[in-house]
Scaffold this active site. Structure first.
Site, PDB file in Angstrom:
ATOM      1  N   ASP A 164       0.861  -1.173   0.000  1.00 23.20           N
ATOM      2  CA  ASP A 164       0.000   0.000   0.000  1.00 23.20           C
ATOM      3  C   ASP A 164       0.904   1.232   0.000  1.00 23.20           C
ATOM      4  O   ASP A 164       1.778   1.370   0.864  1.00 23.20           O
ATOM      5  CB  ASP A 164      -0.910   0.006   1.236  1.00 23.20           C
ATOM      6  CG  ASP A 164      -1.940   1.118   1.189  1.00 23.20           C
ATOM      7  OD1 ASP A 164      -3.054   0.878   0.693  1.00 23.20           O
ATOM      8  OD2 ASP A 164      -1.618   2.247   1.623  1.00 23.20           O
ATOM      9  N   GLU A 207      -4.820   2.163  -4.117  1.00 23.15           N
ATOM     10  CA  GLU A 207      -3.356   2.090  -4.181  1.00 23.15           C
ATOM     11  C   GLU A 207      -2.824   0.768  -3.643  1.00 23.15           C
ATOM     12  O   GLU A 207      -1.618   0.647  -3.368  1.00 23.15           O
ATOM     13  CB  GLU A 207      -2.726   3.259  -3.418  1.00 23.15           C
ATOM     14  CG  GLU A 207      -2.952   3.240  -1.907  1.00 23.15           C
ATOM     15  CD  GLU A 207      -4.252   3.892  -1.469  1.00 23.15           C
ATOM     16  OE1 GLU A 207      -4.330   4.309  -0.299  1.00 23.15           O
ATOM     17  OE2 GLU A 207      -5.180   3.981  -2.293  1.00 23.15           O
TER      18      GLU A 207
END
Length: 312
Positions: A164, A207
């Site tokens: 992430d 993301e």
């Protein structure tokens, strides 16, 4: 098949008929017609067979039919002096004529059907790829991850790393979504560069990107995750004259149990490790290991963190 071979054969055959005596010598006609046909069909079969990596079921059958037709023309050359027409120069035999031209028709129709089938299979493969590929990064999407493991289970020796990008929302809010997309595409490129052909990278959403590492041990999985993290740490993305940097945190899940682990459980375990990486400072890798004795956690800055958790 090379275009020039077809062009030469097309021009040469009618030209031969201008040579005196050509139309009177049936054996020469058999050789001059059968030889280029044999070569052309063999090259076509070879081309079809070498494309089998495309995973089109009809392609292999097409290669075999082209090869059979090449053999059919090829045997006319050695059999010419001894066989009846159309295999050779002896007087026609009804059975041979019917068999030869019947087989030619079957092979030609079969090739046509298979070519049409290949076109449909290729389109289906393209649609399936579009459905399982993330449009922005070119990585697999969540649906694509499900297709990789047909039984939805990770076999022993497979690691799943959940990444992430740190404070990615601030990049979007400060510089715009185009800048965020550029950072995300850059990270996806790093993941592809650090993986092998047997590994997979998946954009799970936003993301978050997961990397599936096949045939690795625990140490190797952590090492690959650390390498990706360090590459991202040093990566600079240029967007409209701006130089952007964005670190990444990761959670590694590796199962040492003999039985396969469900993909859903592996994702949850990697997500727990990722949460620890985020909560302990970001820009690091934490690990969760499923085994009979519990789960171990490892921080990417070399601080040994160990906790006991229920097996995944």
């Amino acid at each position: 098949v090379k275009g020039w071979i077809v062009a030469v054969a097309t021009i040469a055959w009618p030209t031969f008929w201008l040579v005196p005596g050509f139309d009177d010598d049936r054996m020469i006609r058999i050789v001059l017609f059968s030889l280029p046909m044999t070569v052309a069909l063999a090259l076509a079969a070879r081309e079809a067979w070498h494309g089998c990596a495309e995973r089109l079921p009809s392609r292999n059958w097409l290669a075999m039919l082209l090869g059979a037709q090449s053999v059919l023309f090829g045997i006319r050359i050695p059999l010419g002096p001894f066989a009846p027409f159309p295999l050779g120069i002896l007087p026609p035999n009804d059975l041979v004529v019917a068999g030869f031209f019947g087989l030619m028709i079957v092979l030609s129709v079969g090739q046509t059907v298979l070519i049409i089938s290949m076109t449909l299979e290729r389109e289906e493969l393209r649609q399936r790829k579009l459905a399982s590929t993330d449009a922005l990064t070119g990585l697999l999407n969540r649906h694509g991850l499900e297709t990789v493991f047909e039984d939805d289970r990770l076999p022993k020796g497979t690691a799943l790393v959940m990444f992430d990008l740190d404070e990615f929302k601030n990049v979007n809010d400060t510089y715009g979504h185009a800048a965020g997309d550029a950072v995300l595409v850059g990270f996806a490129r790093i993941c592809r560069q650090q993986m092998r052909q047997i590994d997979y990278a998946v954009r799970l959403g936003g993301e978050e990107i997961a990397v599936v590492l096949s045939r690795v041990d625990r140490a190797k999985a952590v090492a690959v995750a650390e390498r990706i993290r360090m590459c991202q740490e040093s990566c600079v993305v240029d967007v409209d004259g701006l130089s952007l940097k964005c670190t990444v945190s990761g959670g590694v899940f590796f199962s040492e149990m003999d039985s396969p682990v469900h993909v859903r459980d592996a994702l949850a375990a990697a997500d727990r490790a990722l949460y620890r990486a985020k909560s302990t400072g970001r820009n690091r890798i934490c690990e969760e290991l499923a085994s009979a004795s519990g789960a171990h956690v490892h921080a990417g800055d070399d601080r040994a963190l160990r906790t006991q958790a229920a097996p995944v």
